[in-house]
Design a protein around this motif. Sequence first.
Motif, PDB file in Angstrom:
ATOM      1  N   VAL A  86       0.857  -1.177   0.000  1.00  0.00           N
ATOM      2  CA  VAL A  86       0.000   0.000   0.000  1.00  0.00           C
ATOM      3  C   VAL A  86       0.895   1.228   0.000  1.00  0.00           C
ATOM      4  O   VAL A  86       1.869   1.289   0.754  1.00  0.00           O
ATOM      5  N   GLU A  87       0.577   2.174  -0.855  1.00  0.00           N
ATOM      6  CA  GLU A  87       1.292   3.446  -0.870  1.00  0.00           C
ATOM      7  C   GLU A  87       0.336   4.521  -0.370  1.00  0.00           C
ATOM      8  O   GLU A  87      -0.720   4.747  -0.949  1.00  0.00           O
ATOM      9  N   ARG A  88       0.687   5.156   0.726  1.00  0.00           N
ATOM     10  CA  ARG A  88      -0.140   6.197   1.350  1.00  0.00           C
ATOM     11  C   ARG A  88       0.570   7.529   1.164  1.00  0.00           C
ATOM     12  O   ARG A  88       1.646   7.746   1.708  1.00  0.00           O
ATOM     13  N   VAL A  89      -0.031   8.424   0.371  1.00  0.00           N
ATOM     14  CA  VAL A  89       0.586   9.710   0.075  1.00  0.00           C
ATOM     15  C   VAL A  89      -0.284  10.815   0.664  1.00  0.00           C
ATOM     16  O   VAL A  89      -1.475  10.897   0.369  1.00  0.00           O
ATOM     17  N   THR A  90       0.320  11.627   1.529  1.00  0.00           N
ATOM     18  CA  THR A  90      -0.382  12.751   2.152  1.00  0.00           C
ATOM     19  C   THR A  90       0.312  14.055   1.771  1.00  0.00           C
ATOM     20  O   THR A  90       1.447  14.063   1.310  1.00  0.00           O
ATOM     21  N   CYS A  91      -0.387  15.144   2.008  1.00  0.00           N
ATOM     22  CA  CYS A  91       0.120  16.464   1.645  1.00  0.00           C
ATOM     23  C   CYS A  91       0.944  17.045   2.790  1.00  0.00           C
ATOM     24  O   CYS A  91       0.492  17.075   3.932  1.00  0.00           O
ATOM     25  N   ARG A  92       2.124  17.505   2.458  1.00  0.00           N
ATOM     26  CA  ARG A  92       3.018  18.100   3.443  1.00  0.00           C
ATOM     27  C   ARG A  92       2.646  19.559   3.714  1.00  0.00           C
ATOM     28  O   ARG A  92       2.863  20.058   4.809  1.00  0.00           O
ATOM     29  N   ALA A  93       2.107  20.245   2.733  1.00  0.00           N
ATOM     30  CA  ALA A  93       1.755  21.663   2.857  1.00  0.00           C
ATOM     31  C   ALA A  93       0.410  21.775   3.582  1.00  0.00           C
ATOM     32  O   ALA A  93      -0.645  21.774   2.962  1.00  0.00           O
ATOM     33  N   ARG A  94       0.432  21.870   4.884  1.00  0.00           N
ATOM     34  CA  ARG A  94      -0.780  21.788   5.692  1.00  0.00           C
ATOM     35  C   ARG A  94      -1.655  23.039   5.633  1.00  0.00           C
ATOM     36  O   ARG A  94      -2.839  22.974   5.870  1.00  0.00           O
ATOM     37  N   ARG A  95      -1.125  24.195   5.324  1.00  0.00           N
ATOM     38  CA  ARG A  95      -1.912  25.431   5.354  1.00  0.00           C
ATOM     39  C   ARG A  95      -2.299  25.900   3.952  1.00  0.00           C
ATOM     40  O   ARG A  95      -2.337  27.091   3.689  1.00  0.00           O
ATOM     41  N   THR A  96      -2.561  24.962   3.073  1.00  0.00           N
ATOM     42  CA  THR A  96      -2.959  25.301   1.708  1.00  0.00           C
ATOM     43  C   THR A  96      -4.351  24.759   1.431  1.00  0.00           C
ATOM     44  O   THR A  96      -4.880  23.957   2.179  1.00  0.00           O
ATOM     45  N   PHE A  97      -4.929  25.219   0.326  1.00  0.00           N
ATOM     46  CA  PHE A  97      -6.259  24.751  -0.049  1.00  0.00           C
ATOM     47  C   PHE A  97      -6.245  23.306  -0.529  1.00  0.00           C
ATOM     48  O   PHE A  97      -7.269  22.660  -0.571  1.00  0.00           O
ATOM     49  N   ALA A 147      -4.447  20.865   0.905  1.00  0.00           N
ATOM     50  CA  ALA A 147      -3.919  20.019   1.983  1.00  0.00           C
ATOM     51  C   ALA A 147      -4.789  18.787   2.235  1.00  0.00           C
ATOM     52  O   ALA A 147      -4.290  17.764   2.691  1.00  0.00           O
ATOM     53  N   LYS A 148      -6.076  18.859   1.941  1.00  0.00           N
ATOM     54  CA  LYS A 148      -6.975  17.728   2.202  1.00  0.00           C
ATOM     55  C   LYS A 148      -6.957  16.682   1.094  1.00  0.00           C
ATOM     56  O   LYS A 148      -7.612  15.661   1.196  1.00  0.00           O
ATOM     57  N   TYR A 149      -6.222  16.947   0.031  1.00  0.00           N
ATOM     58  CA  TYR A 149      -6.169  16.012  -1.089  1.00  0.00           C
ATOM     59  C   TYR A 149      -5.012  15.040  -0.878  1.00  0.00           C
ATOM     60  O   TYR A 149      -3.851  15.438  -0.838  1.00  0.00           O
ATOM     61  N   ASP A 150      -5.343  13.776  -0.735  1.00  0.00           N
ATOM     62  CA  ASP A 150      -4.340  12.731  -0.616  1.00  0.00           C
ATOM     63  C   ASP A 150      -4.893  11.466  -1.259  1.00  0.00           C
ATOM     64  O   ASP A 150      -6.052  11.428  -1.666  1.00  0.00           O
ATOM     65  N   TYR A 151      -4.066  10.451  -1.367  1.00  0.00           N
ATOM     66  CA  TYR A 151      -4.542   9.219  -2.013  1.00  0.00           C
ATOM     67  C   TYR A 151      -3.862   7.998  -1.419  1.00  0.00           C
ATOM     68  O   TYR A 151      -2.857   8.086  -0.723  1.00  0.00           O
ATOM     69  N   LEU A 152      -4.472   6.854  -1.743  1.00  0.00           N
ATOM     70  CA  LEU A 152      -4.006   5.548  -1.292  1.00  0.00           C
ATOM     71  C   LEU A 152      -3.934   4.670  -2.543  1.00  0.00           C
ATOM     72  O   LEU A 152      -4.916   4.556  -3.273  1.00  0.00           O
ATOM     73  N   ARG A 153      -2.776   4.107  -2.788  1.00  0.00           N
ATOM     74  CA  ARG A 153      -2.611   3.232  -3.955  1.00  0.00           C
ATOM     75  C   ARG A 153      -2.444   1.809  -3.464  1.00  0.00           C
ATOM     76  O   ARG A 153      -1.524   1.501  -2.700  1.00  0.00           O
ATOM     77  N   LEU A 154      -3.345   0.938  -3.880  1.00  0.00           N
ATOM     78  CA  LEU A 154      -3.280  -0.478  -3.530  1.00  0.00           C
ATOM     79  C   LEU A 154      -2.573  -1.219  -4.660  1.00  0.00           C
ATOM     80  O   LEU A 154      -3.012  -1.179  -5.809  1.00  0.00           O
ATOM     81  N   ARG A 155      -1.459  -1.885  -4.317  1.00  0.00           N
ATOM     82  CA  ARG A 155      -0.701  -2.649  -5.312  1.00  0.00           C
ATOM     83  C   ARG A 155      -0.914  -4.141  -5.040  1.00  0.00           C
ATOM     84  O   ARG A 155      -0.774  -4.588  -3.908  1.00  0.00           O
ATOM     85  N   PHE A 156      -1.260  -4.869  -6.085  1.00  0.00           N
ATOM     86  CA  PHE A 156      -1.563  -6.291  -5.957  1.00  0.00           C
ATOM     87  C   PHE A 156      -0.418  -7.135  -6.496  1.00  0.00           C
ATOM     88  O   PHE A 156       0.383  -6.673  -7.303  1.00  0.00           O
ATOM     89  N   VAL A 157      -0.364  -8.380  -6.048  1.00  0.00           N
ATOM     90  CA  VAL A 157       0.709  -9.282  -6.484  1.00  0.00           C
ATOM     91  C   VAL A 157       0.618  -9.585  -7.973  1.00  0.00           C
ATOM     92  O   VAL A 157       1.628  -9.893  -8.610  1.00  0.00           O
ATOM     93  N   ASP A 158      -0.562  -9.494  -8.566  1.00  0.00           N
ATOM     94  CA  ASP A 158      -0.701  -9.763 -10.002  1.00  0.00           C
ATOM     95  C   ASP A 158      -0.385  -8.533 -10.860  1.00  0.00           C
ATOM     96  O   ASP A 158      -0.530  -8.577 -12.077  1.00  0.00           O
ATOM     97  N   GLY A 159       0.047  -7.421 -10.245  1.00  0.00           N
ATOM     98  CA  GLY A 159       0.438  -6.236 -11.007  1.00  0.00           C
ATOM     99  C   GLY A 159      -0.620  -5.145 -11.103  1.00  0.00           C
ATOM    100  O   GLY A 159      -0.327  -4.048 -11.557  1.00  0.00           O
ATOM    101  N   ARG A 160      -1.832  -5.454 -10.702  1.00  0.00           N
ATOM    102  CA  ARG A 160      -2.893  -4.439 -10.746  1.00  0.00           C
ATOM    103  C   ARG A 160      -2.648  -3.373  -9.693  1.00  0.00           C
ATOM    104  O   ARG A 160      -2.031  -3.633  -8.668  1.00  0.00           O
ATOM    105  N   THR A 161      -3.186  -2.194  -9.937  1.00  0.00           N
ATOM    106  CA  THR A 161      -3.192  -1.139  -8.919  1.00  0.00           C
ATOM    107  C   THR A 161      -4.565  -0.489  -8.909  1.00  0.00           C
ATOM    108  O   THR A 161      -5.213  -0.368  -9.945  1.00  0.00           O
ATOM    109  N   ILE A 162      -4.993  -0.094  -7.726  1.00  0.00           N
ATOM    110  CA  ILE A 162      -6.235   0.654  -7.546  1.00  0.00           C
ATOM    111  C   ILE A 162      -5.882   1.901  -6.747  1.00  0.00           C
ATOM    112  O   ILE A 162      -5.227   1.817  -5.714  1.00  0.00           O
ATOM    113  N   VAL A 163      -6.310   3.048  -7.258  1.00  0.00           N
ATOM    114  CA  VAL A 163      -6.049   4.306  -6.576  1.00  0.00           C
ATOM    115  C   VAL A 163      -7.352   4.798  -5.959  1.00  0.00           C
ATOM    116  O   VAL A 163      -8.364   4.950  -6.646  1.00  0.00           O
ATOM    117  N   LEU A 164      -7.325   5.011  -4.658  1.00  0.00           N
ATOM    118  CA  LEU A 164      -8.464   5.567  -3.931  1.00  0.00           C
ATOM    119  C   LEU A 164      -8.059   6.950  -3.438  1.00  0.00           C
ATOM    120  O   LEU A 164      -7.047   7.103  -2.758  1.00  0.00           O
TER     121      LEU A 164
END
Length: 197
Positions: free
Chosen positions: A138-149, A151-168
């Motif tokens: 799982v790749e969890r990416v959050t925003c470092r710039a906390r005082r910006t408009f 800042a609430k945008y982040d995502y989670l990338r699920l990587r599977f053993v068969d090579g698929r990825t799902i981005v939430l």
Amino acid sequence: MKASFLRSLLEAAAGLLLVLGAARWLTGLFSRRTRVFQITAARHLQLLFWPLLALGAGLSVLPAVALNSPTTSQFEWSLTLGFVLFTLALSGPALLLHLRYWLLNYETTLVFQPDHNRLEVYEAGQRQAFERRDLAGVERVTCRARRTFWAKYDYLRLRFVDGRTIVLTSLLTDLEPLAGFLRNVPTQRRSRPWCWV
């Protein structure tokens, strides 16, 4: 005449807002809390309120200066354009991220019930079948710039053993409970100034 019309319009809007709020509260008492997450108008409004307000403030200056165009000096035009560019710099990245996240997840439905150990992802109505053991990481990416408009945008990338990825993305829901649910899966946490996928 004009003031009385505006007042009655505002009173009607306030009354409608009160009735809708009471109806939502009342239905919330008797309904079961859903664990199905999709992109909704409320989520759009929650994430876009401040960027759109800043953009509206910046663009509202243009008509006033343009209507007074014959007597407007170069200095006033440069101040106006500087203000518009400043508000675009504040709200533009959030609007771009919102559009990108919407394009990624507009057909995505997330069913998440941690108390029942249930995590399902549907894309375009089709269930993406997987078990927790199918996740390679799982790749969890959050925003470092906390005082910006954005800042609430982040995502989670699920990587599977068969090579698929799902981005939430955070346009679906707050992703922190989901990242906590997947804590036993190898997780790579990153912090970026701007969470472009």
